[in-house]
Design a protein around this motif. Structure first.
Motif, PDB file in Angstrom:
ATOM      1  N   UNK A  18       0.783  -0.842  -0.124  1.00 53.60           N
ATOM      2  CA  UNK A  18       0.031  -0.168  -0.237  1.00 53.60           C
ATOM      3  C   UNK A  18       0.597   1.200   0.104  1.00 53.60           C
ATOM      4  N   UNK A  19       0.185   2.351  -0.061  1.00 54.28           N
ATOM      5  CA  UNK A  19       0.766   4.008   0.004  1.00 54.28           C
ATOM      6  C   UNK A  19       0.367   4.640   0.274  1.00 54.28           C
ATOM      7  N   UNK A  20       0.970   5.363   0.726  1.00 49.13           N
ATOM      8  CA  UNK A  20       0.985   6.351   1.334  1.00 49.13           C
ATOM      9  C   UNK A  20       1.471   7.751   1.215  1.00 49.13           C
ATOM     10  N   UNK A  21       0.694   9.103   1.510  1.00 50.61           N
ATOM     11  CA  UNK A  21       1.141  10.119   1.064  1.00 50.61           C
ATOM     12  C   UNK A  21       1.690  10.412   2.916  1.00 50.61           C
ATOM     13  N   UNK A  22       2.618  10.808   3.158  1.00 52.06           N
ATOM     14  CA  UNK A  22       3.214  11.377   4.393  1.00 52.06           C
ATOM     15  C   UNK A  22       2.946  12.973   4.640  1.00 52.06           C
ATOM     16  N   UNK A  23       2.891  14.049   3.114  1.00 47.85           N
ATOM     17  CA  UNK A  23       2.819  14.934   3.235  1.00 47.85           C
ATOM     18  C   UNK A  23       4.753  15.878   2.836  1.00 47.85           C
ATOM     19  N   UNK A  24       4.947  15.651   3.793  1.00 54.91           N
ATOM     20  CA  UNK A  24       6.810  15.470   3.445  1.00 54.91           C
ATOM     21  C   UNK A  24       6.979  13.818   2.350  1.00 54.91           C
ATOM     22  N   UNK A  25       6.303  13.030   1.816  1.00 57.21           N
ATOM     23  CA  UNK A  25       6.878  12.052   1.193  1.00 57.21           C
ATOM     24  C   UNK A  25       5.791  10.800   0.688  1.00 57.21           C
ATOM     25  N   UNK A  26       6.008  10.414   0.458  1.00 53.82           N
ATOM     26  CA  UNK A  26       5.212   9.175  -0.928  1.00 53.82           C
ATOM     27  C   UNK A  26       5.877   8.169  -0.392  1.00 53.82           C
ATOM     28  N   UNK A  27       5.202   7.269   0.142  1.00 49.28           N
ATOM     29  CA  UNK A  27       6.050   5.507   0.707  1.00 49.28           C
ATOM     30  C   UNK A  27       4.850   4.619   0.514  1.00 49.28           C
ATOM     31  N   UNK A  28       5.849   3.631  -0.171  1.00 49.96           N
ATOM     32  CA  UNK A  28       5.369   2.703  -0.422  1.00 49.96           C
ATOM     33  C   UNK A  28       6.020   1.384   0.629  1.00 49.96           C
ATOM     34  N   UNK A  29       4.749   1.050   1.344  1.00 53.56           N
ATOM     35  CA  UNK A  29       4.734  -0.296   2.245  1.00 53.56           C
ATOM     36  C   UNK A  29       4.442  -1.799   1.287  1.00 53.56           C
TER      37      UNK A  29
ATOM     38  N   UNK B   8       9.891  -0.234   3.785  1.00 59.53           N
ATOM     39  CA  UNK B   8       9.352   0.696   2.872  1.00 59.53           C
ATOM     40  C   UNK B   8      10.046   1.255   1.789  1.00 59.53           C
ATOM     41  N   UNK B   9       9.246   2.076   0.571  1.00 65.42           N
ATOM     42  CA  UNK B   9      10.123   2.390  -0.462  1.00 65.42           C
ATOM     43  C   UNK B   9       9.466   4.289  -0.470  1.00 65.42           C
ATOM     44  N   UNK B  10      10.712   5.342   0.051  1.00 63.63           N
ATOM     45  CA  UNK B  10      10.510   5.951   0.334  1.00 63.63           C
ATOM     46  C   UNK B  10      10.732   7.421  -1.464  1.00 63.63           C
ATOM     47  N   UNK B  11       9.775   7.760  -1.943  1.00 69.31           N
ATOM     48  CA  UNK B  11      10.240   9.064  -2.813  1.00 69.31           C
ATOM     49  C   UNK B  11       9.548  10.011  -2.047  1.00 69.31           C
ATOM     50  N   UNK B  12      11.006  11.200  -1.939  1.00 70.38           N
ATOM     51  CA  UNK B  12      10.864  12.313  -1.285  1.00 70.38           C
ATOM     52  C   UNK B  12      10.147  13.719  -2.121  1.00 70.38           C
ATOM     53  N   UNK B  13       9.401  14.421  -1.798  1.00 65.52           N
ATOM     54  CA  UNK B  13       8.513  15.350  -2.093  1.00 65.52           C
ATOM     55  C   UNK B  13       9.854  16.616  -3.147  1.00 65.52           C
ATOM     56  N   UNK B  14      10.733  16.853  -1.824  1.00 63.49           N
ATOM     57  CA  UNK B  14      11.233  17.674  -3.079  1.00 63.49           C
ATOM     58  C   UNK B  14      12.068  17.354  -3.785  1.00 63.49           C
ATOM     59  N   UNK B  15      12.479  15.786  -4.133  1.00 67.29           N
ATOM     60  CA  UNK B  15      13.146  15.432  -4.811  1.00 67.29           C
ATOM     61  C   UNK B  15      12.644  15.102  -5.874  1.00 67.29           C
ATOM     62  N   UNK B  16      10.831  14.861  -5.799  1.00 65.69           N
ATOM     63  CA  UNK B  16       9.982  15.392  -7.251  1.00 65.69           C
ATOM     64  C   UNK B  16       9.661  16.424  -7.719  1.00 65.69           C
ATOM     65  N   UNK B  17      10.002  17.368  -6.756  1.00 67.71           N
ATOM     66  CA  UNK B  17       9.894  19.403  -7.129  1.00 67.71           C
ATOM     67  C   UNK B  17      10.890  19.327  -7.969  1.00 67.71           C
ATOM     68  N   UNK B  18      12.166  18.722  -7.928  1.00 66.37           N
ATOM     69  CA  UNK B  18      13.156  19.511  -8.718  1.00 66.37           C
ATOM     70  C   UNK B  18      13.146  19.167  -9.851  1.00 66.37           C
ATOM     71  N   UNK B  19      12.370  17.711 -10.442  1.00 68.45           N
ATOM     72  CA  UNK B  19      12.956  17.867 -11.454  1.00 68.45           C
ATOM     73  C   UNK B  19      11.724  18.033 -12.451  1.00 68.45           C
ATOM     74  N   UNK B  20      10.608  18.677 -12.248  1.00 70.09           N
ATOM     75  CA  UNK B  20       9.476  19.881 -12.772  1.00 70.09           C
ATOM     76  C   UNK B  20      10.545  21.299 -13.138  1.00 70.09           C
TER      77      UNK B  20
END
Length: 64
Positions: free
Chosen positions: A31-42, A52-64
């Motif tokens: 399942x996936x949970x959006x924590x606000x500061x990251x999105x985690x796949x558990x 837990x495989x976490x994607x930081x929101x800050x990482x995603x924003x840099x690619x946009x």
């Protein structure tokens, strides 16, 4: 220890989710949970370890 977290890129997280879904193992409780500061796949492995495989929101924003 029952939980370990890995920081991953969004593409890697999606690939992991797809592989687990394709394997068809319902006991993984994927399942996936959006924590606000990251999105985690558990995922729960066969030994009960929560991965837990976490994607930081800050990482995603840099690619946009």
């Amino acid at each position: 220890m029952r939980h370990i977290a890995f920081k991953v890129e969004a593409a890697a997280q999606e690939a992991i989710r797809e592989r687990v879904t394709a394997a068809g193992h319902a006991e993984t409780n994927a399942h996936v949970v959006d924590h606000g500061y990251c999105v985690s796949l558990y995922i729960t492995d066969p030994n009960g370890l929560i991965l837990e495989f976490a994607v930081d929101h800050t990482s995603n924003n840099r690619r946009r």
